[in-house]
Scaffold this motif. Sequence first.
Motif, PDB file in Angstrom:
ATOM      1  N   ARG A 155       0.843  -1.212   0.000  1.00 60.23           N
ATOM      2  CA  ARG A 155       0.000   0.000   0.000  1.00 60.23           C
ATOM      3  C   ARG A 155       0.875   1.258   0.000  1.00 60.23           C
ATOM      4  NH1 ARG A 155      -2.416   0.727   5.561  1.00 60.23           N
ATOM      5  NH2 ARG A 155      -0.196   1.104   5.871  1.00 60.23           N
ATOM      6  N   ASP A 156       1.889   1.270   0.854  1.00 61.88           N
ATOM      7  CA  ASP A 156       2.751   2.451   0.944  1.00 61.88           C
ATOM      8  C   ASP A 156       3.503   2.678  -0.368  1.00 61.88           C
ATOM      9  OD1 ASP A 156       1.841   2.637   3.529  1.00 61.88           O
ATOM     10  OD2 ASP A 156       3.663   1.813   4.445  1.00 61.88           O
ATOM     11  N   ALA A 157       3.961   1.586  -0.970  1.00 60.56           N
ATOM     12  CA  ALA A 157       4.684   1.710  -2.238  1.00 60.56           C
ATOM     13  C   ALA A 157       3.756   2.213  -3.339  1.00 60.56           C
ATOM     14  CB  ALA A 157       5.296   0.364  -2.625  1.00 60.56           C
ATOM     15  N   TYR A 158       2.531   1.700  -3.362  1.00 61.89           N
ATOM     16  CA  TYR A 158       1.607   2.130  -4.411  1.00 61.89           C
ATOM     17  C   TYR A 158       1.125   3.555  -4.166  1.00 61.89           C
ATOM     18  CZ  TYR A 158      -1.705   1.615  -8.232  1.00 61.89           C
ATOM     19  OH  TYR A 158      -2.372   1.773  -9.425  1.00 61.89           O
ATOM     20  N   GLN A 159       0.968   3.926  -2.890  1.00 58.62           N
ATOM     21  CA  GLN A 159       0.581   5.302  -2.606  1.00 58.62           C
ATOM     22  C   GLN A 159       1.624   6.292  -3.116  1.00 58.62           C
ATOM     23  OE1 GLN A 159      -2.432   6.745  -0.934  1.00 58.62           O
ATOM     24  NE2 GLN A 159      -1.411   8.206  -2.298  1.00 58.62           N
ATOM     25  N   ALA A 160       2.899   5.936  -2.956  1.00 59.48           N
ATOM     26  CA  ALA A 160       3.964   6.807  -3.462  1.00 59.48           C
ATOM     27  C   ALA A 160       3.858   6.948  -4.980  1.00 59.48           C
ATOM     28  CB  ALA A 160       5.326   6.256  -3.058  1.00 59.48           C
ATOM     29  N   ALA A 161       3.566   5.835  -5.658  1.00 61.04           N
ATOM     30  CA  ALA A 161       3.428   5.877  -7.117  1.00 61.04           C
ATOM     31  C   ALA A 161       2.204   6.701  -7.516  1.00 61.04           C
ATOM     32  CB  ALA A 161       3.330   4.462  -7.671  1.00 61.04           C
ATOM     33  N   LEU A 162       1.098   6.543  -6.796  1.00 63.88           N
ATOM     34  CA  LEU A 162      -0.105   7.317  -7.096  1.00 63.88           C
ATOM     35  C   LEU A 162       0.136   8.809  -6.874  1.00 63.88           C
ATOM     36  CD1 LEU A 162      -2.897   5.100  -5.486  1.00 63.88           C
ATOM     37  CD2 LEU A 162      -2.539   5.483  -7.928  1.00 63.88           C
ATOM     38  N   SER A 163       0.827   9.134  -5.789  1.00 66.26           N
ATOM     39  CA  SER A 163       1.087  10.544  -5.480  1.00 66.26           C
ATOM     40  C   SER A 163       1.945  11.188  -6.563  1.00 66.26           C
ATOM     41  CB  SER A 163       1.761  10.665  -4.115  1.00 66.26           C
ATOM     42  OG  SER A 163       0.901  10.193  -3.081  1.00 66.26           O
ATOM     43  N   ARG A 164       2.937  10.456  -7.048  1.00 67.59           N
ATOM     44  CA  ARG A 164       3.772  10.988  -8.127  1.00 67.59           C
ATOM     45  C   ARG A 164       2.956  11.248  -9.387  1.00 67.59           C
ATOM     46  NH1 ARG A 164       7.506   7.190  -5.943  1.00 67.59           N
ATOM     47  NH2 ARG A 164       6.869   5.618  -7.505  1.00 67.59           N
ATOM     48  N   ALA A 165       1.900  10.466  -9.570  1.00 70.56           N
ATOM     49  CA  ALA A 165       1.037  10.611 -10.750  1.00 70.56           C
ATOM     50  C   ALA A 165      -0.091  11.617 -10.521  1.00 70.56           C
ATOM     51  CB  ALA A 165       0.456   9.250 -11.135  1.00 70.56           C
ATOM     52  N   GLY A 166      -0.104  12.243  -9.333  1.00 73.99           N
ATOM     53  CA  GLY A 166      -1.135  13.226  -9.044  1.00 73.99           C
ATOM     54  C   GLY A 166      -2.478  12.630  -8.666  1.00 73.99           C
TER      55      GLY A 166
END
Length: 216
Positions: A155-166
């Motif tokens: 979840r934390d790893a995917y949240q970082a990816a989502l945040s980078r994508a806005g």
Amino acid sequence: MTFQKTHEMPTAAEALPGRATPLHTDEVHHVSGRPLKGPHPEGFETAILGMGCFWGVERIFWQLPGVWVTSVGYSGGITPNPTYEETCTGRTGHAEVVQVVFNPKEISYGDLLKAFWENHDPTQGMRQGNDVGTTYRSAIYWLNDAQRAEAEASRDAYQAALSRAGRGTITTEIAPAGPYYFAEDYHQGYLAKNPAGYCGIGGTGVVCPIGVGVEA
């Protein structure tokens, strides 16, 4: 039988009473012919995942190499042995989920989590696309401490990816697995039985970094 708080979980007092007897369901998977309820081969493991309407979700997982058998059901709620109609009222507390039995020598729990994150939008709260209500919430129900740690890290790893994508904040429920109730027979393998059936599942387009240099 209407429950207006479609975005809120029911209390024990509000929950429907359910029943002591399990619902009638298929005994074998419609595609693979393998037993839904076991016995399963020694050493195989189980995952329980909710991503919205379970018809499309189940098909995603039964197509993955290393998955032994899938089934659809209800979990994360209060009412014992709920029917589909009861879950749709929002008064059972359950999410629509898929139970995935897999061979960890062929596919890892992390691989299943990658498919989980990439094939729905985990930022939508009590809905998935046009399907609205608590039953369609994003959820991971872990069966041991290792699954919990891996789910939270992913979840934390995917949240970082989502945040980078806005994109927004993940709302996925990550909780210990409680009772899993098999859904009615007509729901099992639904999109194999009904090839033109409804599938409301769609991802964000953001790649989950599991398996590309990030540990889950």
